[in-house]
Write an enzyme that holds these catalytic residues in place. Structure first.
Site, PDB file in Angstrom:
ATOM      1  N   PHE A 177     -92.481 -51.097 -39.990  1.00 10.46           N
ATOM      2  CA  PHE A 177     -92.539 -49.522 -40.122  1.00 10.46           C
ATOM      3  C   PHE A 177     -93.552 -48.787 -39.200  1.00 10.46           C
ATOM      4  CE2 PHE A 177     -92.310 -45.291 -42.743  1.00 10.46           C
ATOM      5  CZ  PHE A 177     -91.063 -44.940 -42.045  1.00 10.46           C
ATOM      6  N   THR A 199     -91.436 -55.556 -36.562  1.00 15.99           N
ATOM      7  CA  THR A 199     -93.050 -55.875 -36.751  1.00 15.99           C
ATOM      8  C   THR A 199     -93.745 -55.958 -35.563  1.00 15.99           C
ATOM      9  OG1 THR A 199     -92.915 -58.176 -37.174  1.00 15.99           O
ATOM     10  CG2 THR A 199     -92.637 -56.509 -39.026  1.00 15.99           C
ATOM     11  N   VAL A 216     -86.490 -56.597 -23.792  1.00 11.43           N
ATOM     12  CA  VAL A 216     -86.893 -56.848 -22.193  1.00 11.43           C
ATOM     13  C   VAL A 216     -86.214 -55.397 -21.760  1.00 11.43           C
ATOM     14  CG1 VAL A 216     -86.728 -57.829 -20.095  1.00 11.43           C
ATOM     15  CG2 VAL A 216     -86.503 -59.165 -22.226  1.00 11.43           C
ATOM     16  N   GLY A 257     -87.033 -52.212 -22.707  1.00 13.29           N
ATOM     17  CA  GLY A 257     -86.734 -50.939 -23.647  1.00 13.29           C
ATOM     18  C   GLY A 257     -85.258 -50.827 -23.689  1.00 13.29           C
ATOM     19  N   GLY A 303     -99.179 -44.463 -25.374  1.00  9.28           N
ATOM     20  CA  GLY A 303     -98.571 -45.264 -26.588  1.00  9.28           C
ATOM     21  C   GLY A 303     -97.725 -46.315 -26.067  1.00  9.28           C
ATOM     22  N   GLU A 358     -99.752 -52.541 -25.192  1.00 11.32           N
ATOM     23  CA  GLU A 358     -99.822 -53.391 -26.308  1.00 11.32           C
ATOM     24  C   GLU A 358    -101.287 -52.898 -26.932  1.00 11.32           C
ATOM     25  OE1 GLU A 358     -97.249 -55.534 -27.131  1.00 11.32           O
ATOM     26  OE2 GLU A 358     -96.536 -54.455 -25.566  1.00 11.32           O
ATOM     27  N   ASP A 390     -97.512 -60.119 -21.088  1.00 17.12           N
ATOM     28  CA  ASP A 390     -96.282 -59.300 -21.644  1.00 17.12           C
ATOM     29  C   ASP A 390     -94.994 -59.610 -20.567  1.00 17.12           C
ATOM     30  OD1 ASP A 390     -94.755 -57.123 -23.420  1.00 17.12           O
ATOM     31  OD2 ASP A 390     -94.721 -56.282 -21.387  1.00 17.12           O
ATOM     32  N   LYS A 419     -91.571 -61.672 -21.075  1.00 17.72           N
ATOM     33  CA  LYS A 419     -90.048 -61.006 -20.963  1.00 17.72           C
ATOM     34  C   LYS A 419     -89.100 -61.821 -20.029  1.00 17.72           C
ATOM     35  CE  LYS A 419     -91.482 -56.510 -21.931  1.00 17.72           C
ATOM     36  NZ  LYS A 419     -92.311 -55.203 -21.606  1.00 17.72           N
TER      37      LYS A 419
HETATM   38  N1  HSE Z   1     -96.673 -52.905 -23.582  1.00 17.06           N
HETATM   39  C1  HSE Z   1     -95.040 -52.850 -23.076  1.00 17.06           C
HETATM   40  C2  HSE Z   1     -94.883 -52.048 -21.826  1.00 17.06           C
HETATM   41  C3  HSE Z   1     -94.482 -52.293 -24.004  1.00 17.06           C
HETATM   42  O1  HSE Z   1     -96.020 -51.355 -21.126  1.00 17.06           O
HETATM   43  O2  HSE Z   1     -94.015 -52.030 -21.053  1.00 17.06           O
HETATM   44  C4  HSE Z   1     -92.806 -52.620 -23.896  1.00 17.06           C
HETATM   45  O3  HSE Z   1     -92.645 -53.830 -23.977  1.00 17.06           O
END
Ligand code: HSE
Length: 327
Positions: free
Chosen positions: A11, A91, A147, A149, A202, A205, A216, A220
């Site tokens: 959440f 989460t 992957v 979003g 935001g 990570e 990251d 992906k």
């Molecule tokens: N930290 C990642 C980005 C978040 O900046 O794309 C999405 O996976």
């Protein structure tokens, strides 16, 4: 009307977005003959459960469930105890051990519940195990949001491009790096300033090293390799270089010659590195956008772009996965 009882696990920013989107999209869901109810929400403080559906307005105003929890059950215990058909696992991600998400996913699938997630870590570490668990238990397992979003990629390849052979996928899969490189190249903003702006947005990570060191993006790439190319790739198979060594001088020199520098992930070559991309290339997108060029045998190259992160955007990909399971 088909009743769907969902358990939302996690959440944070994405969990809040999902609850908001499910609430907002009730008319469309009803038009599709779907009665989607969130019958439980769990986080690290406990769970709120209601067979008739949790009242979104009561919980959305709080950051955690601490004040509204009706049960001290958490994670796997709550997943197994609640009478639900679907688990939405969102989460925080971890690519070293995958927990707590990996345990939640195993609990959901082994209880015969469909699973939709945006959580990358467990898929990077254990994709084939989770896929097999889903198949063995006759469950659906969907992960479009992991992957790119809200950028359509998995569903585009699995549904629209079905019948094509996919030769390769290359693109920008990290919004934080793209934002930093764009700000450095276009506004002469320093690397550290651009990184702190990306954190304020935001996107980064919680440990931004994951973004800027290419970790990251490599995760992906592993998910794409395993989900789309049927490989059994591991994180250690990916050759990774991040963006920390990209200098303002290199960006300026590239620009003079008609190029930009972008952090590019490639499958099936399993590479992540800063690359020169022609300014007019369709994968050259700015700011926090992601992009992917999918090279196929029948359809040539299909390029997609979209927002790779964000609360509502990620929730959009999750809602689409849910609808595709039950429609
Ligand atoms: N930290 C990642 C980005 C978040 O900046 O794309 C999405 O996976």
């Amino acid at each position: 009307m088909k009743e769907i009882k969902a358990s939302l696990v996690g959440f944070g920013v994405v969990g809040h977005g999902i609850l908001e989107v499910i609430k907002r999209k009730q008319p469309i869901l009803r038009d599709l003959d779907l009665d989607l109810k969130v019958v439980s929400i769990s986080d690290h403080t406990g769970s709120i459960m209601n067979e008739a559906g949790v009242d979104a307005d009561c919980v959305l105003k709080d950051k955690t469930l601490e004040k509204v929890a009706t049960s001290s059950m958490k994670g796997q215990e709550a997943i197994k105890a609640v009478d639900s058909d679907l688990v939405i696992e969102v989460t925080p991600t971890n690519v070293v051990h995958g927990q707590p998400g990996l345990g939640h996913m195993e609990a959901a699938l082994s209880s015969g519940k469909n699973l939709v997630t945006s959580n990358k870590g467990p898929l990077v570490l254990a994709f084939s195990r989770l896929r097999k668990l889903a198949d063995d238990n006759h469950c659906q397992f969907k992960y479009e949001a992991t992957v790119g979003g809200t950028m359509p990629l998995m569903s585009l390849i699995e549904r629209t491009l079905v019948g094509n052979t996919i030769y390769s996928i290359e693109g920008i899969f990290n919004g934080t790096c793209n934002y930093i490189l764009t700000r450095m190249a276009q506004e002469n903003i320093s690397y550290s300033h651009a990184l702190s702006e990306a954190q304020d947005l935001g996107y980064a990570e919680s440990d931004p090293t994951y973004d800027v060191e290419g970790i990251d993006t490599a995760g992906k790439v592993v998910i794409l390799a395993n989900a789309i190319f049927g490989m059994d790739a591991k994180y250690s198979d990916v050759k990774v270089t991040g963006i920390t060594q990209v200098t303002p001088e290199a960006l300026a020199m590239a620009k003079k010659r008609g190029y930009v520098i972008k952090l590019i992930g490639e499958v099936p070559s399993l590479t992540v590195k800063p690359m020169l991309v022609p300014i007019e290339s369709p994968i050259n997108v700015d700011s926090t956008l992601n992009s992917a060029a999918i090279v196929t045998d029948l359809s040539g190259t299909i390029t997609v772009t979209g927002l790779g992160a964000g609360s509502i955007e990620t929730a959009s990909a999750i809602l689409s996965d849910i609808i595709s399971i039950y429609r």
